[in-house]
Design an enzyme around this catalytic site. Structure first.
Site, PDB file in Angstrom:
ATOM      1  N   GLN A   1       3.502   9.764   1.717  1.00 27.57           N
ATOM      2  CA  GLN A   1       4.435   9.084   1.367  1.00 27.57           C
ATOM      3  C   GLN A   1       5.629   9.981   0.861  1.00 27.57           C
ATOM      4  O   GLN A   1       6.634  10.065   0.974  1.00 27.57           O
ATOM      5  CB  GLN A   1       4.375   7.704   1.931  1.00 27.57           C
ATOM      6  CG  GLN A   1       3.718   7.578   2.915  1.00 27.57           C
ATOM      7  CD  GLN A   1       3.797   5.510   3.248  1.00 27.57           C
ATOM      8  OE1 GLN A   1       2.909   5.107   2.483  1.00 27.57           O
ATOM      9  NE2 GLN A   1       4.108   4.867   3.462  1.00 27.57           N
TER      10      GLN A   1
ATOM     11  N   HIS B   1      -1.971   7.450   7.127  1.00 33.75           N
ATOM     12  CA  HIS B   1      -1.263   8.736   6.737  1.00 33.75           C
ATOM     13  C   HIS B   1      -1.774   9.524   6.223  1.00 33.75           C
ATOM     14  O   HIS B   1      -1.580  10.404   6.262  1.00 33.75           O
ATOM     15  CB  HIS B   1      -0.726   7.056   5.656  1.00 33.75           C
ATOM     16  CG  HIS B   1       0.654   6.615   5.952  1.00 33.75           C
ATOM     17  ND1 HIS B   1       1.716   6.781   6.481  1.00 33.75           N
ATOM     18  CD2 HIS B   1       1.096   5.980   5.616  1.00 33.75           C
ATOM     19  CE1 HIS B   1       2.628   5.885   6.742  1.00 33.75           C
ATOM     20  NE2 HIS B   1       2.168   4.834   6.099  1.00 33.75           N
TER      21      HIS B   1
ATOM     22  N   CYS C   1       6.062  -0.397   7.858  1.00 31.53           N
ATOM     23  CA  CYS C   1       6.080   0.971   6.651  1.00 31.53           C
ATOM     24  C   CYS C   1       6.925   1.006   6.052  1.00 31.53           C
ATOM     25  O   CYS C   1       8.133   1.245   6.756  1.00 31.53           O
ATOM     26  CB  CYS C   1       5.450   1.644   7.840  1.00 31.53           C
ATOM     27  SG  CYS C   1       4.877   3.377   6.862  1.00 31.53           S
ATOM     28  N   LEU C   2       6.393   1.572   4.835  1.00 32.11           N
ATOM     29  CA  LEU C   2       7.919   1.859   3.701  1.00 32.11           C
ATOM     30  C   LEU C   2       8.910   3.443   4.354  1.00 32.11           C
ATOM     31  O   LEU C   2       9.443   3.564   3.743  1.00 32.11           O
ATOM     32  CB  LEU C   2       7.368   2.283   2.306  1.00 32.11           C
ATOM     33  CG  LEU C   2       6.514   1.043   1.800  1.00 32.11           C
ATOM     34  CD1 LEU C   2       5.868   1.237   0.906  1.00 32.11           C
ATOM     35  CD2 LEU C   2       8.277  -0.029   1.615  1.00 32.11           C
TER      36      LEU C   2
ATOM     37  N   GLY D   1       0.545  -1.237   0.030  1.00 37.17           N
ATOM     38  CA  GLY D   1      -0.274   0.026  -0.350  1.00 37.17           C
ATOM     39  C   GLY D   1       0.725   1.155   0.134  1.00 37.17           C
ATOM     40  O   GLY D   1       2.751   1.466   0.412  1.00 37.17           O
TER      41      GLY D   1
ATOM     42  N   HIS E   1      -4.256   1.236   8.346  1.00 38.47           N
ATOM     43  CA  HIS E   1      -3.355   2.524   8.093  1.00 38.47           C
ATOM     44  C   HIS E   1      -2.859   3.305   6.828  1.00 38.47           C
ATOM     45  O   HIS E   1      -2.279   4.531   7.213  1.00 38.47           O
ATOM     46  CB  HIS E   1      -2.074   0.710   8.194  1.00 38.47           C
ATOM     47  CG  HIS E   1      -0.641   0.955   7.387  1.00 38.47           C
ATOM     48  ND1 HIS E   1       0.360   1.317   8.052  1.00 38.47           N
ATOM     49  CD2 HIS E   1      -0.079   1.959   6.941  1.00 38.47           C
ATOM     50  CE1 HIS E   1       1.740   1.548   7.904  1.00 38.47           C
ATOM     51  NE2 HIS E   1       1.781   1.960   6.912  1.00 38.47           N
ATOM     52  N   GLU E   2      -3.838   2.728   5.203  1.00 36.68           N
ATOM     53  CA  GLU E   2      -2.781   3.930   5.071  1.00 36.68           C
ATOM     54  C   GLU E   2      -4.476   5.245   4.760  1.00 36.68           C
ATOM     55  O   GLU E   2      -3.872   6.724   4.971  1.00 36.68           O
ATOM     56  CB  GLU E   2      -3.130   3.427   3.708  1.00 36.68           C
ATOM     57  CG  GLU E   2      -2.816   2.084   3.007  1.00 36.68           C
ATOM     58  CD  GLU E   2      -0.740   2.892   3.068  1.00 36.68           C
ATOM     59  OE1 GLU E   2      -0.399   3.538   3.529  1.00 36.68           O
ATOM     60  OE2 GLU E   2      -0.493   1.497   3.040  1.00 36.68           O
TER      61      GLU E   2
HETATM   62  O1  GNR Z   1       4.399  -2.500   2.984  1.00 32.62           O
HETATM   63  C1  GNR Z   1       3.274  -2.194   3.804  1.00 32.62           C
HETATM   64  N1  GNR Z   1       2.837  -3.434   4.795  1.00 32.62           N
HETATM   65  C2  GNR Z   1       2.351  -3.197   5.610  1.00 32.62           C
HETATM   66  C3  GNR Z   1       2.732  -4.863   6.327  1.00 32.62           C
HETATM   67  C4  GNR Z   1       1.396  -4.679   7.236  1.00 32.62           C
HETATM   68  C5  GNR Z   1       0.424  -3.819   7.422  1.00 32.62           C
HETATM   69  C6  GNR Z   1       0.848  -2.432   7.086  1.00 32.62           C
HETATM   70  C7  GNR Z   1       1.575  -2.364   5.860  1.00 32.62           C
HETATM   71  S1  GNR Z   1       1.507  -1.204   4.854  1.00 32.62           S
HETATM   72  C8  GNR Z   1       3.239  -1.194   4.160  1.00 32.62           C
HETATM   73  C9  GNR Z   1       3.532   0.177   2.657  1.00 32.62           C
HETATM   74  C10 GNR Z   1       3.404   1.173   3.479  1.00 32.62           C
HETATM   75  O2  GNR Z   1       3.867   1.738   4.343  1.00 32.62           O
HETATM   76  N2  GNR Z   1       1.592   1.608   3.720  1.00 32.62           N
HETATM   77  O3  GNR Z   1       1.696   3.314   4.352  1.00 32.62           O
HETATM   78 NI    NI Z   2       3.314   3.123   5.617  1.00 32.98          NI
END
Ligand code: GNR
Ligand code: NI
Length: 168
Positions: A51, A138, A92-93, A46, A134-135
């Site tokens: 980001q 952000h 998270c990236l 995601g 999670h997104e």
């Molecule tokens: O790649 C991602 N893996 C992930 C794994 C578990 C819970 C949430 C995520 S999101 C993350 C990519 C990201 O940072 N999205 O904002």
């Molecule tokens: Ni993230």
């Protein structure tokens, strides 16, 4: 298309609250294409526009095994969440190398616009529900580490600063 730079925690720009997209036009479709390319290249499941330092409500997600099922959410809103919660290990990236458990509602129903600007609703559970929430955090300027203890957050900040010094 282009692979965009991903902001790294603790960059203050990650805490910007995104504004709604006014019109789903070619500029937004180009952003979506670049975000998808950036997410697949990372690789991640995601990516929120926040980001890549674009503060508009746009999310791309692909939780499929084959990475052939791109989901796009423009101006997403959670319309309902289950009372049942579930803890999941998140990463998270924007916080590379850090993984920790976050508890969230197990299922959510989301309403959003697609790339044509058409509204749709979707029920999500499992990894998709985790990723969507999670997104959406952000887009509100929230990074998952903010659910962790102050001690863990400060350790993560030092670790990120150390990583930055190594690449500098
Ligand atoms: O790649 C991602 N893996 C992930 C794994 C578990 C819970 C949430 C995520 S999101 C993350 C990519 C990201 O940072 N999205 O904002
Ligand atoms: Ni993230």
């Amino acid at each position: 298309m282009a692979v965009l730079d991903i902001l790294r925690y603790p960059d203050a720009r990650l805490h910007t609250v995104a504004r709604p997209v006014a019109v789903v036009d070619d500029r937004i479709r180009r952003l979506v294409a670049d975000m998808a390319e950036t997410m697949y290249a990372a690789p991640g499941i995601g990516l929120a526009a926040t980001q890549v330092d674009v503060h508009e409500r746009v999310i791309v997600i692909d939780t499929s095994e084959a990475k052939d099922h791109l989901l796009v959410f423009i101006n997403p809103e959670i319309v309902s969440s289950s009372a049942e919660k579930k803890a999941c290990e998140e990463g998270c990236l924007s916080v590379p190398g850090i993984y920790d458990e976050v508890e969230r509602p197990e299922r959510v129903r989301v309403r959003a616009l697609d790339v044509r600007g058409e509204p749709f609703e979707m029920d999500a559970e499992g990894l998709l529900a985790v990723c969507l929430q999670h997104e959406m955090d952000h887009l509100q300027g929230k990074v998952f580490v903010q659910y962790l203890s102050r001690l863990k957050q400060s350790r993560i900040k030092s670790k990120m600063a150390k990583l930055d010094r190594q690449v500098a």
